[in-house]
Design an enzyme around this catalytic site. Structure first.
Site, PDB file in Angstrom:
ATOM      1  N   ASP A   1       0.821  -1.199   0.000  1.00  0.00           N
ATOM      2  CA  ASP A   1       0.000   0.000   0.000  1.00  0.00           C
ATOM      3  C   ASP A   1       0.860   1.255   0.000  1.00  0.00           C
ATOM      4  OD1 ASP A   1      -2.631   1.432   0.462  1.00  0.00           O
ATOM      5  OD2 ASP A   1      -1.573   2.009   2.294  1.00  0.00           O
ATOM      6  N   ALA A   2       0.536   2.213  -0.859  1.00  0.00           N
ATOM      7  CA  ALA A   2       1.062   3.586  -0.841  1.00  0.00           C
ATOM      8  C   ALA A   2       2.552   3.649  -0.518  1.00  0.00           C
ATOM      9  CB  ALA A   2       0.260   4.432   0.145  1.00  0.00           C
ATOM     10  N   VAL A   3       3.375   3.073  -1.395  1.00  0.00           N
ATOM     11  CA  VAL A   3       4.816   3.080  -1.120  1.00  0.00           C
ATOM     12  C   VAL A   3       5.407   4.482  -1.203  1.00  0.00           C
ATOM     13  CG1 VAL A   3       5.072   0.709  -1.918  1.00  0.00           C
ATOM     14  CG2 VAL A   3       5.467   2.589  -3.532  1.00  0.00           C
ATOM     15  N   HIS A   4       4.683   5.420  -1.818  1.00  0.00           N
ATOM     16  CA  HIS A   4       5.175   6.802  -1.846  1.00  0.00           C
ATOM     17  C   HIS A   4       5.216   7.405  -0.449  1.00  0.00           C
ATOM     18  CE1 HIS A   4       0.816   6.646  -2.688  1.00  0.00           C
ATOM     19  NE2 HIS A   4       0.742   7.648  -1.823  1.00  0.00           N
TER      20      HIS A   4
ATOM     21  N   GLU B   1       1.621   0.061  -4.865  1.00  0.00           N
ATOM     22  CA  GLU B   1       0.804   1.223  -5.178  1.00  0.00           C
ATOM     23  C   GLU B   1       1.721   2.434  -5.032  1.00  0.00           C
ATOM     24  OE1 GLU B   1      -3.121   3.722  -3.623  1.00  0.00           O
ATOM     25  OE2 GLU B   1      -1.979   2.473  -2.237  1.00  0.00           O
TER      26      GLU B   1
ATOM     27  N   HIS C   1      -7.378   6.727 -14.125  1.00  0.00           N
ATOM     28  CA  HIS C   1      -7.898   8.096 -14.141  1.00  0.00           C
ATOM     29  C   HIS C   1      -8.265   8.534 -15.558  1.00  0.00           C
ATOM     30  CE1 HIS C   1      -6.747   7.933 -10.107  1.00  0.00           C
ATOM     31  NE2 HIS C   1      -5.689   8.719 -10.083  1.00  0.00           N
TER      32      HIS C   1
ATOM     33  N   GLY D   1     -14.574   3.155  -3.214  1.00  0.00           N
ATOM     34  CA  GLY D   1     -14.831   3.436  -1.815  1.00  0.00           C
ATOM     35  C   GLY D   1     -14.488   4.839  -1.377  1.00  0.00           C
TER      36      GLY D   1
END
Length: 594
Positions: free
Chosen positions: A245-248, A282, A311, A379
């Site tokens: 999740d969200a590696v940034h 991600e 997107h 979600g």
């Protein structure tokens, strides 16, 4: 005798509490405390006291049957009998992924409940089942991204044995399992790690909680905590890959980045086990280095979610322009991501008000996961509405066709294959009333800022059980129209992807895209395949040299007429053809028109 260990480098005293007794533990020079005892065995409840504080669950607890605030329970992984000897996961290049949330996938809301629906996924053609986070999180329901006991499968889902039964059942049906894990932060409710040691740092911050200490003092053991967790899922639960999740939001200034170390150790474990294991990220930065080999300056992960593809496709189909969708909405964006891998690959982003991303066209399509829907993009909408609620059935079929024929690894979100009418909302179950209230109010402020037309009072309360129950799939839907027709379309698309040799070539440089913004048509050509889309509500006739009826593979509308040398498409329709000729050339000499 069982050896119980825990890391608490700053503690003066650590005690093991089990069976009504407290036993002092011995400190080692490296900050670990340990004790050999006959009191702890499979099924024994235990906890720690650190300098008198507690009882506290084990940071590496494999089993939390009473939730995040309860004692840990000792687990002997060797007791489970597996039936998947010789199992090998299909390669990502040939994958069709379905992402699910265990709690809402079936009425049971458990791992065993998922098993009851595996035949549906197998018949659909799904090769990989991706589970949203299952590590122990507060309460009975939630998305899982606020987990705190990272080694323990959630008790309400069925705990460790339930997860093993699910993975074993998947493998017996030829389905690999991917698991979503969160290594950028932990949730606040039930998070006791800081009472044991310096797991967190105030030098960095995340939007969701304290940042993890991956490069400060004592960070070697913290890194080991998370990497050992990753290896545990793959080794002890036979999971086939991880989605990070969200590696940034993972900040690490070490010479060897945490992601690189994690990828290398997963590869080493794969060689030891003789299994193909994968790591998918991600990454909001559009940085292809995450999925590049270490030899070429990358971190060595196998793939990352392609947010630009989603997107671009979503904004084109829906016309939405709020928030980050302001950067998208043109056919040119879809064409660019199909042929170059990203839309923002070093270009200026008006939404971000800065240059964003870097070029990725050298990477094969298998390095990206593309989708029309996922848990975030459904979600994180105020009402949890799916794209099928916001576009016509024709445009929905066009979107599905572009996902399934793109060069990227396709992923579906639960129920997408039949255009499920049930929403997927954000829900939590915090026992702390103040925290629950803060989540509810924060959610409403967030949507008011993202979409100007959102009334905060209409945003469902995440803490309400009704919000959770509304999000459960209705498994009777796909037997009725229009859901049954959409399901047939997805089944046909997935069958084509598995069968047609064109999908063996995922080089981006081999893909051509022609489009006309005003007329709203798009043609994608990849070696051996043509995908012709009419996104306009009116019928169109497109010149297409070499098109003959015998080359037709799939059509979304019975009114499509093929050849000779032209296509007649009703409004909002798509046709997929074999492509022995170089390309469709719809009366235009140039590659694309805007």
């Amino acid at each position: 005798m069982t050896t119980v260990s825990v890391w608490a480098p700053e503690a003066h005293q650590v005690e093991l509490e089990c069976g009504g007794s407290r036993m002092p533990m011995d400190r080692r020079a490296d900050g670990w405390w340990s004790l050999q005892t006959s009191r702890v065995m499979h099924g024994s409840d235990y906890a720690f006291r650190v300098d008198g504080n507690g009882p506290l669950p084990d940071p590496r607890s494999a089993w939390q049957p009473q939730g995040v605030h309860g004692p840990s329970r000792w687990l002997d992984h060797s007791r489970f009998v597996w039936n998947d000897a010789g199992w090998q996961a299909p390669p990502l290049a040939a994958a069709v992924i379905q992402e699910i949330h265990v709690g809402t996938f079936t009425p049971a809301g458990t791992f065993d409940g998922v098993i009851d629906r595996l035949d549906h996924l197998a018949e659909l053609g799904v090769t990989h089942l991706e589970l949203m986070p299952v590590a122990e999180f507060p309460g009975e329901r939630g998305w899982g991204y606020d987990g705190v006991d990272l080694y323990a499968p959630h008790h309400a889902y069925g705990g460790p044995e339930g997860l093993k039964r699910l993975v074993d059942a998947c493998h017996c049906r030829g389905i690999a399992v991917l698991l979503d894990v969160v290594y950028n932060h932990l949730g606040p409710d039930g998070n006791y790690l800081a009472q044991f040691g310096p797991y967190f740092t105030d030098r960095y911050h995340t939007p969701w909680g304290d940042a993890v200490n991956l490069d400060g003092p004592d960070s070697d053991t913290v890194r080991r905590f998370f990497i050992d967790n990753a290896l545990m899922w793959l080794r002890d639960y036979h999971i086939d890959g991880l989605r990070l999740d969200a590696v940034h939001a993972i900040v690490d200034t070490s010479a060897t980045h945490f992601l690189e170390q994690l990828a290398a150790e997963v590869q080493r474990l794969g060689r030891e086990l003789g299994r193909h294991l994968v790591v998918i990220a991600e990454n909001d930065r559009n940085d292809p280095r995450v999925a590049r080999p270490v030899e070429t300056g990358g971190y060595g992960l196998d793939a990352q979610w392609n947010e630009d593809f989603h997107h671009a496709l979503h904004a084109l189909l829906t016309g939405e322009s709020d928030g980050y969708y302001a950067d998208f909405g043109r056919l040119a964006d879809v064409a660019r991501v199909l042929t170059r891998g990203l839309v923002y690959d070093g270009r200026y982003s008006h939404y971000r008000r800065r240059t964003h991303g870097r070029p990725a066209s050298d990477l094969p399509g298998r390095r990206s996961v593309g989708c029309l829907q996922n848990h975030d993009q459904v979600g994180n909408r105020a009402l949890g509405d799916r794209i099928s609620e916001n576009v016509s059935p024709g445009l929905l079929r066009v979107g599905a066709a572009l996902v399934m024929t793109s060069p990227f690894v396709p992923m579906l979100f639960q129920g997408e294959e039949w255009a499920a009418a049930t929403p997927f909302l954000y829900f939590t179950d915090h026992s702390d009333a103040d925290l629950g209230r803060a989540v509810t109010e924060g959610r409403r402020r967030e949507f008011a800022a993202f979409r100007r037309d959102t009334d905060p009072g209409n945003v469902p309360d995440p803490q309400s059980i009704e919000t959770f129950e509304q999000s459960r799939l209705d498994w009777n839907e796909f037997e009725r129209e229009p859901h049954a027709d959409i399901l047939q379309w997805y089944q046909a698309l997935i069958a084509l992807r598995h069968a047609h040799p064109a999908f063996g070539d995922d080089r981006l440089e081999a893909i051509e895209a022609h489009f006309d913004e005003a007329a709203r048509w798009l043609i994608m050509h990849r070696p051996g395949l043509r995908v012709v889309c009419n996104l306009h509500p009116a019928p169109q006739r497109l010149a297409c040299p070499g098109a003959v009826a015998g080359h037709l593979l799939l059509q979304s509308d019975a009114g499509i007429v093929v050849g000779p040398d032209s296509l007649e498409l009703p409004g909002e329709s798509v046709v997929i053809l074999d492509a022995p000729a170089p390309s469709c050339l719809p009366g235009q000499p140039s590659m694309s028109r805007e």
